[in-house]
Design a protein around this motif. Structure first.
Motif, PDB file in Angstrom:
ATOM      1  N   SER A 168     -12.367 -36.037 -27.985  1.00 63.41           N
ATOM      2  CA  SER A 168     -11.134 -35.837 -27.230  1.00 63.41           C
ATOM      3  C   SER A 168     -10.090 -35.157 -28.108  1.00 63.41           C
ATOM      4  N   GLN A 169      -9.262 -34.322 -27.487  1.00 61.84           N
ATOM      5  CA  GLN A 169      -8.286 -33.528 -28.220  1.00 61.84           C
ATOM      6  C   GLN A 169      -6.920 -33.655 -27.578  1.00 61.84           C
ATOM      7  N   LEU A 170      -5.896 -33.506 -28.401  1.00 60.50           N
ATOM      8  CA  LEU A 170      -4.515 -33.474 -27.937  1.00 60.50           C
ATOM      9  C   LEU A 170      -3.804 -32.355 -28.681  1.00 60.50           C
ATOM     10  N   THR A 171      -3.199 -31.437 -27.923  1.00 61.60           N
ATOM     11  CA  THR A 171      -2.491 -30.302 -28.511  1.00 61.60           C
ATOM     12  C   THR A 171      -1.065 -30.285 -27.996  1.00 61.60           C
ATOM     13  N   VAL A 172      -0.109 -30.212 -28.912  1.00 64.55           N
ATOM     14  CA  VAL A 172       1.296 -30.127 -28.573  1.00 64.55           C
ATOM     15  C   VAL A 172       1.819 -28.777 -29.044  1.00 64.55           C
ATOM     16  N   ASN A 173       2.394 -28.014 -28.103  1.00 64.54           N
ATOM     17  CA  ASN A 173       2.866 -26.651 -28.394  1.00 64.54           C
ATOM     18  C   ASN A 173       1.708 -25.795 -28.909  1.00 64.54           C
ATOM     19  N   VAL A 174       1.970 -24.938 -29.908  1.00 64.79           N
ATOM     20  CA  VAL A 174       0.945 -24.018 -30.420  1.00 64.79           C
ATOM     21  C   VAL A 174       0.828 -24.222 -31.926  1.00 64.79           C
ATOM     22  N   PRO A 175      -0.155 -24.983 -32.393  1.00 64.08           N
ATOM     23  CA  PRO A 175      -0.273 -25.236 -33.834  1.00 64.08           C
ATOM     24  C   PRO A 175      -0.926 -24.108 -34.610  1.00 64.08           C
ATOM     25  N   THR A 176      -1.376 -23.047 -33.920  1.00 69.90           N
ATOM     26  CA  THR A 176      -2.069 -21.957 -34.616  1.00 69.90           C
ATOM     27  C   THR A 176      -1.127 -20.805 -34.970  1.00 69.90           C
ATOM     28  N   VAL A 177       0.165 -20.994 -34.779  1.00 79.08           N
ATOM     29  CA  VAL A 177       1.166 -19.981 -35.149  1.00 79.08           C
ATOM     30  C   VAL A 177       2.249 -20.666 -35.972  1.00 79.08           C
ATOM     31  N   GLY A 178       2.576 -20.088 -37.107  1.00 77.95           N
ATOM     32  CA  GLY A 178       3.607 -20.643 -37.975  1.00 77.95           C
ATOM     33  C   GLY A 178       4.592 -19.574 -38.401  1.00 77.95           C
ATOM     34  N   ARG A 179       5.646 -20.004 -39.046  1.00 79.18           N
ATOM     35  CA  ARG A 179       6.695 -19.082 -39.473  1.00 79.18           C
ATOM     36  C   ARG A 179       7.149 -19.453 -40.877  1.00 79.18           C
ATOM     37  N   ILE A 180       7.493 -18.445 -41.660  1.00 82.03           N
ATOM     38  CA  ILE A 180       8.023 -18.649 -43.004  1.00 82.03           C
ATOM     39  C   ILE A 180       9.395 -17.988 -43.057  1.00 82.03           C
ATOM     40  N   ALA A 181      10.438 -18.789 -43.145  1.00 80.17           N
ATOM     41  CA  ALA A 181      11.789 -18.244 -43.247  1.00 80.17           C
ATOM     42  C   ALA A 181      11.966 -17.584 -44.612  1.00 80.17           C
ATOM     43  N   ASP A 182      12.470 -16.332 -44.597  1.00 78.22           N
ATOM     44  CA  ASP A 182      12.633 -15.554 -45.840  1.00 78.22           C
ATOM     45  C   ASP A 182      11.321 -15.508 -46.615  1.00 78.22           C
ATOM     46  N   GLY A 183      10.220 -15.372 -45.891  1.00 82.36           N
ATOM     47  CA  GLY A 183       8.906 -15.445 -46.521  1.00 82.36           C
ATOM     48  C   GLY A 183       8.407 -14.151 -47.111  1.00 82.36           C
ATOM     49  N   ALA A 184       9.118 -13.038 -46.930  1.00 79.08           N
ATOM     50  CA  ALA A 184       8.661 -11.755 -47.460  1.00 79.08           C
ATOM     51  C   ALA A 184       9.798 -11.065 -48.196  1.00 79.08           C
ATOM     52  N   THR A 185       9.439 -10.348 -49.227  1.00 79.11           N
ATOM     53  CA  THR A 185      10.398  -9.566 -50.009  1.00 79.11           C
ATOM     54  C   THR A 185      10.204  -8.083 -49.706  1.00 79.11           C
ATOM     55  N   VAL A 186      11.291  -7.402 -49.398  1.00 80.31           N
ATOM     56  CA  VAL A 186      11.231  -5.965 -49.112  1.00 80.31           C
ATOM     57  C   VAL A 186      10.952  -5.214 -50.407  1.00 80.31           C
TER      58      VAL A 186
END
Length: 378
Positions: A168-186
């Protein structure tokens, strides 16, 4: 002594003065015509964000990764080789703690090397969740194939996925997408070209010749012989060269108020939700609408006949149907020439139409040539 030249009565003059004062106050207190800033109607050409993308690996997952998929294995071999570690050939490591991901980001206009931007990380395989993972150093490429940023960091995931031992499974929202604030340097800047060139172009968000002409006139009223219309979207601006002077003029132009042209008459129908949106420019030619509903009802009441006692008979089901039909009283709504949106809405509300009926009525009015608007189904 009698005056041979009597003065006119002063009461009419007082009335005239009062009327003029009232008119002046009315004009002074009247609401101004709706106007928008130039920056709300369009944007300068070339001054925009650019999309970046990259392929990377998220590690440190608690057994929710891609397992031993081939492309993850290849990616991990590449990451390991970058640090001088060569995995033995023919061995597929257990990669439940790693996941192959796509990294996307928007590079803002005028972003300079060293500045930081946010990145979004999404799985491309069978990983169940990215919660608790960290992105390994990943290059971000532009449409020209050049590297414009480097991304790395710990993910913030808003979703949650849980799997029990029984499957049995339970999924809340979308756990396969994440975000990194200020995660990249230009790492590389994009040349917008705003500070050089004879002509700088400004584009409307929505094509309209009248709005483009009004923007041109408003700019020329402030800076004579500066703007000219190229088409229904573009206004060409002849601004002096140099970043400082040109930026100052652009900032002033963006804040100029312009009254846009009235929107094109349009009816938007959302076929999935039944939502109908009618803008204020819709008008109707003389028309009459009759709306009524026919309801047909069929009631099935089967009759069951059973044998008596211990007879050799058998149970028989005899069908019994009852059909009835009813039709509600039809109402007729008459629209006069030039009927506005409010008249249409009031009449349709009195008819008690549903969204599907409303769409049918509008299509019929369009077919009859009474509805002066464009219908768009989304």
């Amino acid at each position: 002594m009698t005056n041979a030249f009597p003065f006119p009565s002063i009461r009419p003059i007082r009335r005239l003065v009062s009327a003029l004062v009232g008119l002046a106050l009315t004009l002074a207190l009247a609401p101004p015509a709706q106007a928008d800033r130039v920056r709300d109607l369009g944007e300068f050409q070339g001054i925009r964000s650019n999309q970046l993308t990259g392929y990377g690996i998220v590690v440190g997952l608690p057994g929710t990764g891609d397992d031993n998929l081939e492309y993850v294995t290849q990616a991990m071999r590449g990451v390991s080789g970058r640090f001088g570690l060569q995995l033995p050939p023919g061995i597929s490591p257990n990669l439940k703690n790693a996941a192959a991901v796509l990294v996307t980001a928007d590079l803002p206009a005028f972003a300079k090397p060293g500045q930081r931007i946010d990145v979004t990380v999404s799985t491309i395989g069978k990983a169940k969740s990215l919660r608790g993972g960290a992105l390994v150093l990943t290059p971000l490429y532009g449409a020209d194939g050049q590297i414009y940023g480097m991304a790395q960091g710990n993910l913030a995931v808003g979703g949650l996925g849980i799997t029990a031992k029984d499957g049995s499974q339970l999924t809340v929202n979308v756990p396969t997408v994440g975000r990194i604030a200020d995660g990249a340097t230009v790492e590389r800047a994009v040349d917008t070209g705003f500070d050089h060139g004879e002509v700088l172009r400004w584009n409307l968000f929505q094509a309209d010749f009248q709005t483009a002409a009004r923007v041109r006139d408003a700019i020329n009223a402030r800076f004579p012989q500066t703007a000219s219309v190229e088409d229904g979207v573009t206004v060409a601006l002849r601004l002096p060269a140099g970043a400082d002077r040109r930026a100052s003029l652009m900032a002033t132009i963006e804040m100029i108020d312009v009254t846009p042209a009235q929107a094109q008459a349009k009816v938007i129908v959302n076929s999935r939700t039944g939502t109908v949106v009618i803008n204020s420019a819709v008008r109707l030619s003389p028309a009459a609408i009759s709306h009524g509903k026919l309801v047909v009802r069929i009631d099935e009441k089967p009759q069951v006949s059973q044998p008596n006692g211990f007879s050799n008979g058998r149970t028989v089901v005899t069908p019994s149907s009852q059909i009835s039909a009813s039709e509600s009283t039809a109402h007729v709504a008459l629209f006069k020439p030039g009927a506005s949106l409010s008249s249409l809405v009031d009449a349709l509300n009195k008819l008690g139409v549903s969204p599907s009926d409303l769409v049918a009525i509008l299509e019929a009015l369009k077919e009859a040539g009474s509805l002066k608007a464009e219908m768009e189904v989304i």
